[in-house]
Design a protein around this motif. Sequence first.
Motif, short mmCIF file in Angstrom:
data_model
loop_
_atom_site.label_atom_id
_atom_site.label_comp_id
_atom_site.label_asym_id
_atom_site.label_seq_id
_atom_site.Cartn_x
_atom_site.Cartn_y
_atom_site.Cartn_z
N ILE A 1 23.67 14.43 24.06
CA ILE A 1 24.73 14.18 23.08
C ILE A 1 25.65 15.38 23.11
N SER A 2 26.87 15.17 23.60
CA SER A 2 27.74 16.31 23.90
C SER A 2 28.77 16.58 22.81
N GLU A 3 29.33 17.78 22.88
CA GLU A 3 30.36 18.19 21.93
C GLU A 3 31.66 17.40 22.13
N GLU A 4 31.80 16.75 23.30
CA GLU A 4 32.98 15.92 23.53
C GLU A 4 32.94 14.67 22.66
N GLU A 5 31.74 14.22 22.33
CA GLU A 5 31.58 12.99 21.55
C GLU A 5 31.46 13.27 20.05
N TYR A 6 30.77 14.34 19.71
CA TYR A 6 30.47 14.64 18.31
C TYR A 6 30.54 16.14 18.05
N ASP A 7 30.63 16.47 16.78
CA ASP A 7 30.36 17.84 16.37
C ASP A 7 28.84 17.95 16.33
N ILE A 8 28.26 18.42 17.43
CA ILE A 8 26.80 18.34 17.57
C ILE A 8 26.05 19.19 16.53
N ARG A 9 26.64 20.29 16.11
CA ARG A 9 25.98 21.12 15.10
C ARG A 9 25.91 20.37 13.77
N GLU A 10 27.01 19.76 13.37
CA GLU A 10 27.00 18.98 12.13
C GLU A 10 26.09 17.75 12.27
N MET A 11 26.17 17.09 13.41
CA MET A 11 25.38 15.88 13.63
C MET A 11 23.89 16.15 13.47
N PHE A 12 23.40 17.24 14.08
CA PHE A 12 21.96 17.48 14.10
C PHE A 12 21.45 18.30 12.92
N THR A 13 22.33 18.94 12.18
CA THR A 13 21.86 19.72 11.02
C THR A 13 22.18 19.06 9.69
N GLU A 14 23.20 18.18 9.67
CA GLU A 14 23.62 17.55 8.42
C GLU A 14 23.32 16.05 8.39
N ILE A 15 23.67 15.35 9.46
CA ILE A 15 23.59 13.89 9.43
C ILE A 15 22.21 13.36 9.77
N MET A 16 21.62 13.86 10.86
CA MET A 16 20.32 13.31 11.29
C MET A 16 19.19 13.54 10.28
N PRO A 17 19.16 14.66 9.53
CA PRO A 17 18.13 14.77 8.50
C PRO A 17 18.22 13.68 7.44
N GLY B 1 47.83 17.68 39.64
CA GLY B 1 46.62 18.03 38.90
C GLY B 1 45.52 18.40 39.88
N GLU B 2 44.42 18.81 39.35
CA GLU B 2 43.30 19.16 40.22
C GLU B 2 41.99 18.96 39.46
N ILE B 3 40.90 18.83 40.24
CA ILE B 3 39.56 18.69 39.65
C ILE B 3 38.93 20.07 39.52
N GLY B 4 38.46 20.34 38.36
CA GLY B 4 37.79 21.61 38.12
C GLY B 4 36.46 21.39 37.41
N VAL B 5 35.76 22.43 37.17
CA VAL B 5 34.46 22.36 36.50
C VAL B 5 34.58 22.98 35.12
N THR B 6 34.09 22.25 34.12
CA THR B 6 34.10 22.77 32.75
C THR B 6 32.69 22.75 32.18
N GLN B 7 32.44 23.61 31.25
CA GLN B 7 31.12 23.67 30.62
C GLN B 7 31.16 22.93 29.28
N ILE B 8 30.18 22.07 29.09
CA ILE B 8 30.11 21.26 27.86
C ILE B 8 28.75 21.46 27.19
N GLU B 9 28.78 21.79 25.93
CA GLU B 9 27.54 21.94 25.17
C GLU B 9 26.99 20.55 24.81
N HIS B 10 25.66 20.45 24.82
CA HIS B 10 25.05 19.18 24.43
C HIS B 10 23.63 19.41 23.92
N ILE B 11 23.12 18.43 23.20
CA ILE B 11 21.72 18.40 22.77
C ILE B 11 21.15 17.07 23.24
N SER B 12 20.23 17.14 24.19
CA SER B 12 19.60 15.94 24.76
C SER B 12 20.63 14.89 25.18
#
Length: 231
Positions: free
Chosen positions: A67-83, A54-65
């Motif tokens: 809170i990353s897409e690896e943990e949650y569906d950030i679009r649903e979290m911030f547009t549906e759940i948090m309101p 294996g090897e170490i590489g760099v990946t791009q992860i979307e996040h809001i403050s």
Amino acid sequence: MLKVLPSFISDELYVIRAFNEKQEAQISEFIDNIEQHIEVAEVEQWFQISDDAGEIGVTQIEHISGISEEEYDIREMFTEIMPIYQRQAMLLTLWGTFECEMEKMFIYASGQESLPKKNKRDKISKFKHMITCLRKIGMPPEPTEEYSSAVKTLDNEVRLIRNTWAHDGGRDSKNKIPDGIEGILKKYSQIAISKEYIKSVVSFMHIISQELNTSVRNAAIAANNKKQADA
């Protein structure tokens, strides 16, 4: 000379309603422009190439403050759940202010230092207890049908929804909230409150406060007139 009479509840409701409307505008603007709030971070990650390599590489992860897409569906979290959480806070603020102002109204109108204690055997809510105490001193003298309906809705519906959020994280575990309430959905196992429902709650509180305010003011004016006549 009659002093300027205090105004209970409605003034507070107007301010809170205005603030809630501004919050709703901000929520809508945030949701409409969600992509502008999503940031991209580069993170080192281990990539498995084969069973033993294996090897170490760099990946791009979307996040809001953070809170990353690896943990949650950030679009649903911030547009549906948090309101949902934002609006439950609005409801709790409205209810707390309303009860506090009603108690002040009773103390002012009755001349007592505090609200009478409930009989321990009584199972009525604090809200209904205050309504009963005000009624015993003639406030309002002849409740309108609109007033009685607003009291019933606040006590039998709004209070229960408020309690699910105040005590159970928005979960109606005991199934006290009936289905089919306009502006209320059971979503993500929680009670979701719409902006329309918040507006209706303010309307019910306004109906009650206006009728009680009129009663309190009329009683104060009558007492002042009697005092001047007896002088």
